[in-house]
Design a protein around this motif. Structure first.
Motif, short mmCIF file in Angstrom:
data_model
loop_
_atom_site.label_atom_id
_atom_site.label_comp_id
_atom_site.label_asym_id
_atom_site.label_seq_id
_atom_site.Cartn_x
_atom_site.Cartn_y
_atom_site.Cartn_z
N PHE A 221 7.36 -9.19 -6.17
CA PHE A 221 6.53 -9.57 -4.81
C PHE A 221 4.88 -10.02 -5.37
O PHE A 221 4.34 -9.55 -6.27
N GLU A 222 4.87 -11.29 -4.82
CA GLU A 222 3.48 -11.88 -5.07
C GLU A 222 2.04 -11.13 -4.36
O GLU A 222 2.23 -10.56 -3.20
N SER A 223 1.07 -10.98 -5.06
CA SER A 223 -0.09 -10.30 -4.50
C SER A 223 -1.19 -11.19 -4.49
O SER A 223 -1.49 -12.39 -5.34
N MET A 224 -2.15 -11.22 -3.52
CA MET A 224 -3.36 -12.05 -3.28
C MET A 224 -4.47 -11.14 -2.93
O MET A 224 -4.51 -10.21 -2.24
N PRO A 225 -5.47 -11.55 -3.65
CA PRO A 225 -6.67 -10.67 -3.72
C PRO A 225 -7.48 -10.90 -2.15
O PRO A 225 -7.39 -12.14 -1.53
N LEU A 226 -8.00 -9.84 -1.53
CA LEU A 226 -8.65 -9.72 -0.31
C LEU A 226 -10.06 -10.68 -0.36
O LEU A 226 -10.69 -11.11 0.68
N SER A 227 -10.50 -10.79 -1.60
CA SER A 227 -11.77 -11.42 -1.88
C SER A 227 -11.81 -12.85 -1.52
O SER A 227 -12.80 -13.48 -1.68
N ASP A 228 -10.71 -13.59 -1.38
CA ASP A 228 -10.41 -14.79 -0.91
C ASP A 228 -9.66 -14.92 0.38
O ASP A 228 -8.91 -15.56 0.56
N PRO A 229 -10.56 -14.51 1.54
CA PRO A 229 -10.04 -14.67 2.94
C PRO A 229 -9.49 -15.96 3.29
O PRO A 229 -8.60 -16.26 4.01
#
Length: 563
Positions: A221-229
């Motif tokens: 599964f791909e993950s994306m940081p919340l620091s880049d809204p």
């Protein structure tokens, strides 16, 4: 002054201290929990995926396609495969992140709630699975009430987010309202059904992107940081904006995460996902290691000078002790054996150790001692408090029995047997199979699959149940496992109460007054059979020194203290 001489007792104390430290290190690695839910919430599927991701199994069973040759690992009984439901609790052990996790899968159907209640006495925490479309359902309420009575910590998993379901805020509100327990979101869904984009992990501040492939592993599964809204909003659009607004409302209305409150059963962490798609499962597995408690102290009772004395047993105590919370006959059709499932409460088990059944003071000599991967058994090399071990026996052990190494005199209480509300009379179709019927009823009664009552004045055996489906399962098992084909007929009885008395004379007078109402259950405990709600009240007025017990646990303790 010369060097201080080491006394022998110093060396002994040091060895004891080192042993306790090693026991403590092992018990702190243990997590023992039950999965509870309403039927069809996806509990068995989630069980499979937890086993899969911990590396305990190589392929998950097909829960939906029950006609296939592959079935859920935790559903091994033939009738379970036919009906697609769990009717017996299963025990499975796995190792994840250097922690030994003992997972107990329970029947979701209300007719088998007694088995589930007993399993809940053997765990330190519970994982509650809720269908995101249906919310909190009737069976869930009953099970949570049992957990709350015991202050059992509960982790909540809201399942099936890949379907058209209710809003997450509504689900949280219902959990809090129905269960009387504040929710603290640990993950939050972005969208639902066809627009389900994934979950936000508030612990790691990452978003995991949903992919509907059933063979996906967590690392896929791909993950994306919340620091880049901005990137997240660009990718998920309106669903991201809506999710962030509802998440802010949820976290603002929820209390701050308090681990102590969770351990006291006063708060539940909530996770969202889709078990069938392997999504959101790893977060739950990590939470079991990070948040769920290790084995806790247990209260025991000893009868000293005819009086109960309460003692708290620590998991790292040296003496081995445990309680039988489940007995299962014929798990392996080739062996026709009976397995007593024992939740270890203290000490260490090693092969060949002497064991004692405290109820009878007799030595227990199991033919083998095993741990479980559902039906697969492995010989126990060593086990510690929190572990579930299976003692293969041919009798002499009952539900609720305390097993020790003989060095301590104690008994654990708290295993419930509820007074049945449904009764049927057993009629054997072929009288030549009487011996097989008696063996089958004795074993199924001791197992707790159903309550078996033997009338004191003779006549056909009676089966007592809390749900109609129990009768069907027992009828099926008597024929399949014992070759005893029976017919079940209606009974005049509508209830039962276990009885004790202040004196043997009072008990004899009562039995003489109601000979047709007296019966003995699988544990040979005396019971009074009722035909209406008024029977007990009238009998109580006539015999004020007779005590009527709706739970057999209470009757058993009263009998111990009486003599």
């Amino acid at each position: 002054m010369g060097p201080r001489q080491r006394r022998p007792e110093d060396a002994l104390n040091r060895r004891i201290q080192l042993k306790l430290m090693s026991y403590q290190a092992e018990t702190r690695r243990r997590r023992t929990f039950a999965i509870i839910s309403h039927p069809d919430a996806g509990k068995t599927t989630l069980t499979e995926k937890l086993l899969l991701f911990s590396g305990a199994i190589q392929i998950a069973g097909s829960v939906k396609a029950r006609k296939a040759t592959r079935h859920a690992t935790s559903d091994w009984m033939e009738i379970e495969k036919q009906r697609g439901i769990s009717v017996a609790s299963s025990v499975m052990q796995m190792v994840y992140r250097d922690h030994v996790i003992n997972l107990l899968d329970t029947p979701g159907h209300k007719d088998f709630s007694e088995d589930t209640y007993r399993v809940l006495t053997a765990v330190d925490s519970a994982l509650m699975v809720i269908d995101a479309a249906n919310g909190v359902e009737a069976q869930t309420r009953r099970l949570i009430e049992v957990c709350r009575q015991r202050d059992t910590p509960i982790i909540t998993f809201v399942n099936k987010m890949d379907r058209e379901v209710r809003e997450p805020l509504d689900i949280l509100d219902e959990i809090e309202r129905e269960l009387g327990m504040p929710c603290v979101p640990m993950t939050w869904p972005v969208g639902q059904g066809k627009t389900f984009g994934g979950i936000v992990n508030l612990r790691t501040q990452m978003m995991t992107v949903f992919d509907g492939g059933k063979d996906r592993r967590p690392q896929d599964f791909e993950s994306m940081p919340l620091s880049d809204p901005q990137a997240l909003e660009k990718r998920f659009g309106h669903e991201w904006t809506t999710a962030m607004e509802s998440m802010e409302l949820a976290t603002g209305a929820s209390p701050t995460w308090d681990h102590a409150a969770f351990l006291a059963g006063k708060q539940t962490p909530v996770f969202f996902g889709s078990g069938v798609n392997n999504f959101g499962v790893m977060e739950v597995l990590d939470a079991l290691v990070d948040l769920a408690p290790s084995p806790q102290p247990r209260t025991s009772t000893a009868i000293v000078n005819r009086q109960p004395v309460v003692k708290v047993i620590q998991p790292e105590d040296d003496a081995f002790s445990g309680v039988v919370f489940k007995v299962q006959a014929n798990m392996d059709a080739n062996h026709r054996d009976r397995i007593a499932f024992v939740r270890m409460a203290s000490g260490k088990y090693t092969p060949g150790m002497k064991l004692k059944v405290m109820r009878t003071s007799k030595e227990l000599r199991p033919t083998s001692v095993v741990t479980f991967m559902s039906q697969r058994r492995e010989a126990v090399e060593e086990a510690y408090a929190g572990d579930i071990v299976g003692f293969t026996t041919h009798g002499g052990v009952q539900l609720g029995d305390t097993i020790t190494d003989g060095s301590v005199n104690l008994m654990y209480t708290g295993l419930p047997f509820f007074a049945p509300e449904l009764f049927m009379t057993v009629v054997l179709k072929n009288p030549l199979r009487t011996k097989q019927l008696q063996q089958g009823l004795a074993q199924l009664g001791e197992e707790g699959a159903i309550q078996v009552f033997r009338p004191e004045v003779g006549g056909n055996m009676l089966l007592g149940a809390v749900g109609q489906l129990q009768f069907e399962v027992v009828q099926h098992r008597l024929k399949g496992e014992y070759d005893a084909d029976i017919r079940l007929e209606g009974s005049q009885y509508t209830g039962a109460r276990w009885i004790t008395a202040d004196t043997p004379q009072e008990l004899k007078a009562f039995c003489d007054a109601y000979p047709m109402r007296m019966a003995r259950d699988a544990a040979d405990t005396l019971a009074y059979l009722c035909t209406s709600p008024y029977d007990v009240r009238l009998a109580q007025e006539r015999f004020p020194k007779i005590h009527f017990h709706p739970l057999r646990e209470h009757a058993g303790l009263a009998l111990q203290s009486a003599g």
